[in-house]
Scaffold this motif. Structure first.
Motif, PDB file in Angstrom:
ATOM      1  N   GLY A 276       0.811  -1.205   0.000  1.00 32.64           N
ATOM      2  CA  GLY A 276       0.000   0.000   0.000  1.00 32.64           C
ATOM      3  C   GLY A 276       0.845   1.256   0.000  1.00 32.64           C
ATOM      4  N   VAL A 277       0.161   2.396   0.046  1.00 28.91           N
ATOM      5  CA  VAL A 277       0.812   3.710   0.070  1.00 28.91           C
ATOM      6  C   VAL A 277       0.476   4.402   1.383  1.00 28.91           C
ATOM      7  CG1 VAL A 277       0.838   6.022  -0.947  1.00 28.91           C
ATOM      8  CG2 VAL A 277       0.835   4.010  -2.428  1.00 28.91           C
ATOM      9  N   MET A 278       1.510   4.908   2.065  1.00 29.71           N
ATOM     10  CA  MET A 278       1.333   5.615   3.326  1.00 29.71           C
ATOM     11  C   MET A 278       1.670   7.089   3.134  1.00 29.71           C
ATOM     12  SD  MET A 278       0.614   5.216   6.637  1.00 29.71           S
ATOM     13  CE  MET A 278       1.075   3.583   7.272  1.00 29.71           C
ATOM     14  N   ALA A 279       0.676   7.941   3.328  1.00 32.19           N
ATOM     15  CA  ALA A 279       0.886   9.390   3.315  1.00 32.19           C
ATOM     16  C   ALA A 279       0.744   9.883   4.745  1.00 32.19           C
ATOM     17  CB  ALA A 279      -0.133  10.068   2.412  1.00 32.19           C
ATOM     18  N   ILE A 280       1.377  11.013   5.045  1.00 34.13           N
ATOM     19  CA  ILE A 280       1.347  11.503   6.423  1.00 34.13           C
ATOM     20  C   ILE A 280       1.012  12.992   6.469  1.00 34.13           C
ATOM     21  CG2 ILE A 280       3.035   9.789   7.173  1.00 34.13           C
ATOM     22  CD1 ILE A 280       5.132  12.031   7.309  1.00 34.13           C
ATOM     23  N   ARG A 281       0.570  13.405   7.645  1.00 35.77           N
ATOM     24  CA  ARG A 281       0.357  14.830   7.940  1.00 35.77           C
ATOM     25  C   ARG A 281       1.255  15.156   9.118  1.00 35.77           C
ATOM     26  NH1 ARG A 281      -5.535  17.559   9.405  1.00 35.77           N
ATOM     27  NH2 ARG A 281      -4.810  19.123  10.883  1.00 35.77           N
ATOM     28  N   GLU A 283       2.729  18.072  11.906  1.00 37.21           N
ATOM     29  CA  GLU A 283       2.571  19.356  12.583  1.00 37.21           C
ATOM     30  C   GLU A 283       3.541  19.394  13.753  1.00 37.21           C
ATOM     31  OE1 GLU A 283      -1.627  20.884  12.967  1.00 37.21           O
ATOM     32  OE2 GLU A 283      -2.092  18.813  12.448  1.00 37.21           O
ATOM     33  N   ASP A 284       4.253  20.518  13.870  1.00 38.92           N
ATOM     34  CA  ASP A 284       5.232  20.692  14.956  1.00 38.92           C
ATOM     35  C   ASP A 284       6.245  19.552  14.987  1.00 38.92           C
ATOM     36  OD1 ASP A 284       3.962  23.046  15.840  1.00 38.92           O
ATOM     37  OD2 ASP A 284       2.523  21.868  17.007  1.00 38.92           O
ATOM     38  N   GLY A 285       6.631  19.062  13.800  1.00 44.66           N
ATOM     39  CA  GLY A 285       7.678  18.057  13.700  1.00 44.66           C
ATOM     40  C   GLY A 285       7.253  16.625  13.970  1.00 44.66           C
ATOM     41  N   ARG A 286       5.984  16.413  14.310  1.00 40.89           N
ATOM     42  CA  ARG A 286       5.510  15.059  14.599  1.00 40.89           C
ATOM     43  C   ARG A 286       4.316  14.726  13.712  1.00 40.89           C
ATOM     44  NH1 ARG A 286       5.353  14.335  21.080  1.00 40.89           N
ATOM     45  NH2 ARG A 286       5.850  12.149  20.591  1.00 40.89           N
ATOM     46  N   ILE A 287       4.080  13.442  13.544  1.00 36.28           N
ATOM     47  CA  ILE A 287       3.021  12.976  12.644  1.00 36.28           C
ATOM     48  C   ILE A 287       1.673  13.011  13.367  1.00 36.28           C
ATOM     49  CG2 ILE A 287       2.158  11.010  11.330  1.00 36.28           C
ATOM     50  CD1 ILE A 287       5.081  10.152  10.918  1.00 36.28           C
ATOM     51  N   THR A 288       0.742  13.767  12.789  1.00 34.20           N
ATOM     52  CA  THR A 288      -0.602  13.850  13.379  1.00 34.20           C
ATOM     53  C   THR A 288      -1.626  13.063  12.567  1.00 34.20           C
ATOM     54  OG1 THR A 288      -1.061  15.898  12.163  1.00 34.20           O
ATOM     55  CG2 THR A 288      -0.165  16.116  14.394  1.00 34.20           C
ATOM     56  N   GLY A 289      -1.261  12.690  11.336  1.00 35.87           N
ATOM     57  CA  GLY A 289      -2.171  11.913  10.497  1.00 35.87           C
ATOM     58  C   GLY A 289      -1.419  10.886   9.673  1.00 35.87           C
ATOM     59  N   LEU A 290      -1.934   9.660   9.638  1.00 33.21           N
ATOM     60  CA  LEU A 290      -1.396   8.585   8.798  1.00 33.21           C
ATOM     61  C   LEU A 290      -2.535   8.106   7.905  1.00 33.21           C
ATOM     62  CD1 LEU A 290       0.497   6.596  11.557  1.00 33.21           C
ATOM     63  CD2 LEU A 290       1.612   7.579   9.550  1.00 33.21           C
ATOM     64  N   TYR A 291      -2.275   8.078   6.590  1.00 33.86           N
ATOM     65  CA  TYR A 291      -3.317   7.695   5.634  1.00 33.86           C
ATOM     66  C   TYR A 291      -2.772   6.535   4.800  1.00 33.86           C
ATOM     67  CZ  TYR A 291      -4.275  12.454   7.076  1.00 33.86           C
ATOM     68  OH  TYR A 291      -4.462  13.584   7.833  1.00 33.86           O
ATOM     69  N   TYR A 292      -3.328   5.339   5.040  1.00 30.31           N
ATOM     70  CA  TYR A 292      -2.773   4.140   4.419  1.00 30.31           C
ATOM     71  C   TYR A 292      -3.772   3.544   3.431  1.00 30.31           C
ATOM     72  CZ  TYR A 292       0.042  -0.076   3.985  1.00 30.31           C
ATOM     73  OH  TYR A 292       0.827  -1.087   3.498  1.00 30.31           O
ATOM     74  N   VAL A 293      -3.431   3.604   2.154  1.00 29.58           N
ATOM     75  CA  VAL A 293      -4.290   3.085   1.088  1.00 29.58           C
ATOM     76  C   VAL A 293      -3.803   1.693   0.699  1.00 29.58           C
ATOM     77  CG1 VAL A 293      -5.220   3.443  -1.225  1.00 29.58           C
ATOM     78  CG2 VAL A 293      -4.752   5.417   0.239  1.00 29.58           C
ATOM     79  N   ARG A 294      -4.637   0.665   0.952  1.00 31.25           N
ATOM     80  CA  ARG A 294      -4.290  -0.719   0.615  1.00 31.25           C
ATOM     81  C   ARG A 294      -5.170  -1.264  -0.507  1.00 31.25           C
ATOM     82  NH1 ARG A 294      -4.053  -5.056   4.872  1.00 31.25           N
ATOM     83  NH2 ARG A 294      -2.361  -5.832   3.552  1.00 31.25           N
TER      84      ARG A 294
END
Length: 311
Positions: A276-281, A283-294
């Motif tokens: 799959g593909v993992m996209a991220i969001r 903020e302030d240097g840390r990941i607040t969103g993980l979006y995993y398309v399988r």
């Protein structure tokens, strides 16, 4: 000439290379029209269908009656996208689990175009999903493509006053939900590299270090591949799910850095096969969103770059 008025059939003049002028004009704006349709629909397959419909209608237009070819083509594309967006709503209601936009492999330089990269990011595309079809069209045309209100009114079939009100309402809605700061590609890559290292080594503490406490994981399997039936919130829950699920014992998990939807992302492989593909969001240097398309049906656009443009 109004896009919904009955078009006058005309004969396009041939160009020197044998291509008629109408075809040449359409191809000159094709990448823009695709970007408009994709940002409204979140689906490359549906965007391509909209372009085909736009092309068929464009071929029936008398070029001599069109004052602004670009605006006219955008108007056709917008109306076709609105029609399709309304039918897609019913499809999404029957979709198994969370729905994520179809990821597109994009050229690395798209990530340097801050305005374009944000407009097609998974994070913003998900926010746009919460708008009504007309609100989404107005927001995209105004805030992303910077069209005049009168052009937008013609595209969505609303009065100028109504379009201004819709634009204000949509902007307020999106601003309340979009990331608070603009993050550079370098910052995103740094967070992604830390995430990749922790993921590949099944380092629970490493994941907790890069994930924000309020992180949310959204996974889309479309009923074809296993995925969480609803978004997972909280760094502890997300980290344990990743280590116990994606990083389960007995498999080799690797991440391949790439640029998806104009933002640094990962293509994840399990035992050498694309998972799959993992996209991220970030903020302030840390990941607040993980979006995993399988969902395999949504992974057909990660082998070759899709050209996107705002102009």
């Amino acid at each position: 000439m109004n896009e919904h008025s009955e078009p006058t059939t005309g004969t396009a003049e041939p160009c020197a290379d044998g291509m008629d002028s109408a075809t040449e004009i359409f191809l000159a704006h094709r990448n823009l029209l695709f970007t408009v349709a994709y940002e409204m629909l979140g689906s490359a397959a549906d965007a391509e269908d909209v372009l085909q419909e736009t092309w068929l209608r464009w071929m029936k237009v008398d070029m001599e009656q069109v004052r602004d070819q670009r605006a006219y083509l955008v108007r056709i594309t917008t109306r076709r996208s609105l029609d399709r967006l309304r039918t897609m709503r019913r499809r999404k209601e029957a979709y198994v689990g969370p729905w994520l936009p179809e990821p597109l492999l994009t050229a690395p330089d798209v990530a340097e175009d801050v305005e374009l990269a944000e407009s097609v990011s998974m994070a913003l595309m998900l926010v746009l999903e919460t708008l009504s079809p007309t609100e989404r069209a107005v927001f995209v045309l105004r805030e992303v493509f910077d069209l005049d209100y009168d052009e937008i009114a013609g595209a969505v079939g609303k009065s100028l006053v109504a379009v201004r009100q819709i634009a204000h309402r949509a902007r307020r809605h999106v601003d309340a939900r979009r990331p608070r700061e603009v993050v550079s590609p370098g910052q995103t890559r740094a967070a992604l590299e830390s995430f990749q290292r922790a993921l590949e080594t099944r380092d629970l503490q490493g994941l907790l270090d890069v994930l924000a406490p309020e992180v949310v994981l959204v996974s889309d399997g479309g009923g074809v591949k296993q995925a969480a039936p609803r978004p997972i919130s909280g760094a502890g829950k997300v980290a344990r799910l990743i280590v116990g699920g994606l990083g389960k014992a007995g498999v080799t998990l690797t991440g391949e850095p790439t640029v998806v939807n104009g933002n640094p992302s990962l293509v994840l492989h399990v035992d050498g096969e694309i998972d799959g593909v993992m996209a991220i969001r970030v903020e302030d240097g840390r990941i607040t969103g993980l979006y995993y398309v399988r969902n395999p049906e949504k992974l057909t656009r990660i082998d070759s770059e899709t050209p996107l443009t705002l102009r």
